[in-house]
Design a protein around this motif. Sequence first.
Motif, PDB file in Angstrom:
ATOM      1  N   LYS A  19      17.835  62.530   1.361  1.00  0.00           N
ATOM      2  CA  LYS A  19      18.017  61.251   2.013  1.00  0.00           C
ATOM      3  C   LYS A  19      17.883  61.241   3.342  1.00  0.00           C
ATOM      4  CE  LYS A  19      21.095  57.553   2.031  1.00  0.00           C
ATOM      5  NZ  LYS A  19      22.650  57.282   1.632  1.00  0.00           N
ATOM      6  N   VAL A  21      18.091  59.623   6.947  1.00  0.00           N
ATOM      7  CA  VAL A  21      18.834  58.394   7.342  1.00  0.00           C
ATOM      8  C   VAL A  21      18.537  57.836   8.607  1.00  0.00           C
ATOM      9  CG1 VAL A  21      21.256  58.263   8.328  1.00  0.00           C
ATOM     10  CG2 VAL A  21      20.973  59.543   6.220  1.00  0.00           C
ATOM     11  N   ASN A  41      26.308  48.736   7.258  1.00  0.00           N
ATOM     12  CA  ASN A  41      27.001  49.960   6.845  1.00  0.00           C
ATOM     13  C   ASN A  41      26.014  51.023   6.487  1.00  0.00           C
ATOM     14  OD1 ASN A  41      29.493  47.984   5.563  1.00  0.00           O
ATOM     15  ND2 ASN A  41      29.682  49.219   7.212  1.00  0.00           N
ATOM     16  N   GLY A  42      26.035  52.327   6.739  1.00  0.00           N
ATOM     17  CA  GLY A  42      25.125  53.142   6.554  1.00  0.00           C
ATOM     18  C   GLY A  42      23.762  53.350   7.154  1.00  0.00           C
ATOM     19  N   ALA A  43      23.657  52.350   8.071  1.00  0.00           N
ATOM     20  CA  ALA A  43      22.284  52.406   8.620  1.00  0.00           C
ATOM     21  C   ALA A  43      22.020  53.684   9.591  1.00  0.00           C
ATOM     22  CB  ALA A  43      22.312  50.989   9.888  1.00  0.00           C
ATOM     23  N   GLY A  44      23.271  54.434  10.101  1.00  0.00           N
ATOM     24  CA  GLY A  44      22.702  55.549  10.774  1.00  0.00           C
ATOM     25  C   GLY A  44      23.135  55.526  12.140  1.00  0.00           C
TER      26      GLY A  44
HETATM   27  P1  ATP Z   1      29.200  52.395   9.185  1.00  0.00           P
HETATM   28  O1  ATP Z   1      28.744  51.170   9.730  1.00  0.00           O
HETATM   29  O2  ATP Z   1      29.512  52.250   7.418  1.00  0.00           O
HETATM   30  O3  ATP Z   1      30.034  53.248   9.828  1.00  0.00           O
HETATM   31  P2  ATP Z   1      26.845  53.888  10.094  1.00  0.00           P
HETATM   32  O4  ATP Z   1      25.660  53.095  10.425  1.00  0.00           O
HETATM   33  O5  ATP Z   1      27.623  54.562  10.976  1.00  0.00           O
HETATM   34  O6  ATP Z   1      27.741  53.231   8.762  1.00  0.00           O
HETATM   35  P3  ATP Z   1      26.258  56.623   9.119  1.00  0.00           P
HETATM   36  O7  ATP Z   1      27.709  57.154   9.030  1.00  0.00           O
HETATM   37  O8  ATP Z   1      25.491  57.102  10.134  1.00  0.00           O
HETATM   38  O9  ATP Z   1      26.172  55.154   9.105  1.00  0.00           O
HETATM   39  O10 ATP Z   1      25.494  57.162   7.727  1.00  0.00           O
HETATM   40  C1  ATP Z   1      24.339  56.903   7.367  1.00  0.00           C
HETATM   41  C2  ATP Z   1      24.013  57.248   6.053  1.00  0.00           C
HETATM   42  O11 ATP Z   1      24.049  58.687   5.992  1.00  0.00           O
HETATM   43  C3  ATP Z   1      24.950  56.883   4.869  1.00  0.00           C
HETATM   44  O12 ATP Z   1      23.984  56.577   3.855  1.00  0.00           O
HETATM   45  C4  ATP Z   1      25.930  58.006   4.655  1.00  0.00           C
HETATM   46  O13 ATP Z   1      26.224  57.783   3.198  1.00  0.00           O
HETATM   47  C5  ATP Z   1      24.928  59.230   4.731  1.00  0.00           C
HETATM   48  N1  ATP Z   1      26.037  60.126   5.577  1.00  0.00           N
HETATM   49  C6  ATP Z   1      26.750  60.245   6.684  1.00  0.00           C
HETATM   50  N2  ATP Z   1      27.181  61.667   6.600  1.00  0.00           N
HETATM   51  C7  ATP Z   1      26.727  62.025   5.854  1.00  0.00           C
HETATM   52  C8  ATP Z   1      27.181  63.478   5.134  1.00  0.00           C
HETATM   53  N3  ATP Z   1      28.008  64.302   5.901  1.00  0.00           N
HETATM   54  N4  ATP Z   1      26.460  63.976   4.339  1.00  0.00           N
HETATM   55  C9  ATP Z   1      25.630  63.226   3.401  1.00  0.00           C
HETATM   56  N5  ATP Z   1      25.393  61.685   3.675  1.00  0.00           N
HETATM   57  C10 ATP Z   1      25.894  61.155   4.987  1.00  0.00           C
END
Ligand code: ATP
Length: 265
Positions: A19, A21, A41-44
């Motif tokens: 995946k 990211v 959520n999940g944008a990275g």
């Molecule tokens: P949120 O607003 O929910 O905190 P975010 O923008 O900070 O989200 P990230 O935590 O950077 O998002 O996650 C981005 C993507 O990477 C998500 O789909 C998450 O499931 C995936 N992800 C994050 N950490 C891991 C990990 N250690 N192993 C596998 N996938 C991960």
Amino acid sequence: MDDQPIITLENLTKSYGDKQVLKGIDLTVMPGKIIGYIGPNGAGKTTTVKILIGMLGHYEGRATVAGFDVRTHSLEVKRRIGYVPESAAIYDTLTPLEYLRFLGGLYGVDEGVIVSRAKEMLSLFGLEKNLDDRMSSFSKGMRQKVLIVAGMIHNPDVLFMDEPLSGLDANSAVTVKEIFARLAEIGKTIFYCSHIMDVVERVCDRIIILSNGQIAADGSFEELRQMNKEESLERIFTQLTSEGEQDVVASQFIQALSEREERVD
Ligand code: ATP
């Protein structure tokens, strides 16, 4: 130094397994700015921050802080940055003063400086009576205040913050926002990840919207407003990042509930 970028990302790409990211992010941040880094959520967002603070390896592209490559000069970077997570395991059996003394010591800050800084900053947050209490008795907001002070105890040039206002009462949130503005005035950079759109709208000099691992928008609130012909950041955000109509999603949610009730009946 002020004419040099404090943060750069060049084609930053990160995958977890299959995946992807982060999909090739390019970014240049000048010092003395409050940057709002927002996205669904999940944008990275956290992934980007973790790379920048040296907590996450195995990425492609390049990330620098204060001119140092995060991959090759992680200690130089760590000396210059502070990180305030949304929540963290805090050493419950310690008092805030013990915790901050421990952390400041790791950064090599003089003990006297740590204690006076810690007392002053904790007092500004109304924790002057709790300096010697064990943190196991602290509320969520009190812990968050200690985390914010911890992020600043070594007087870093850049502060990375993940939803720092989480759990803070209105007065403390105003204090933090005021602190952001003062820090920027003295040349510090704040990299602020949040979902609280009205705060980002009011506080940040520059707003970067991340969607699906790519930058979907980048500019001041005024620029984003003019570009997207929307009045609020919440509307701009929804316009740029939403995959469906929120009212339809809400209706489906309620329908799912009633269907379940019909089946139970
Ligand atoms: P949120 O607003 O929910 O905190 P975010 O923008 O900070 O989200 P990230 O935590 O950077 O998002 O996650 C981005 C993507 O990477 C998500 O789909 C998450 O499931 C995936 N992800 C994050 N950490 C891991 C990990 N250690 N192993 C596998 N996938 C991960």
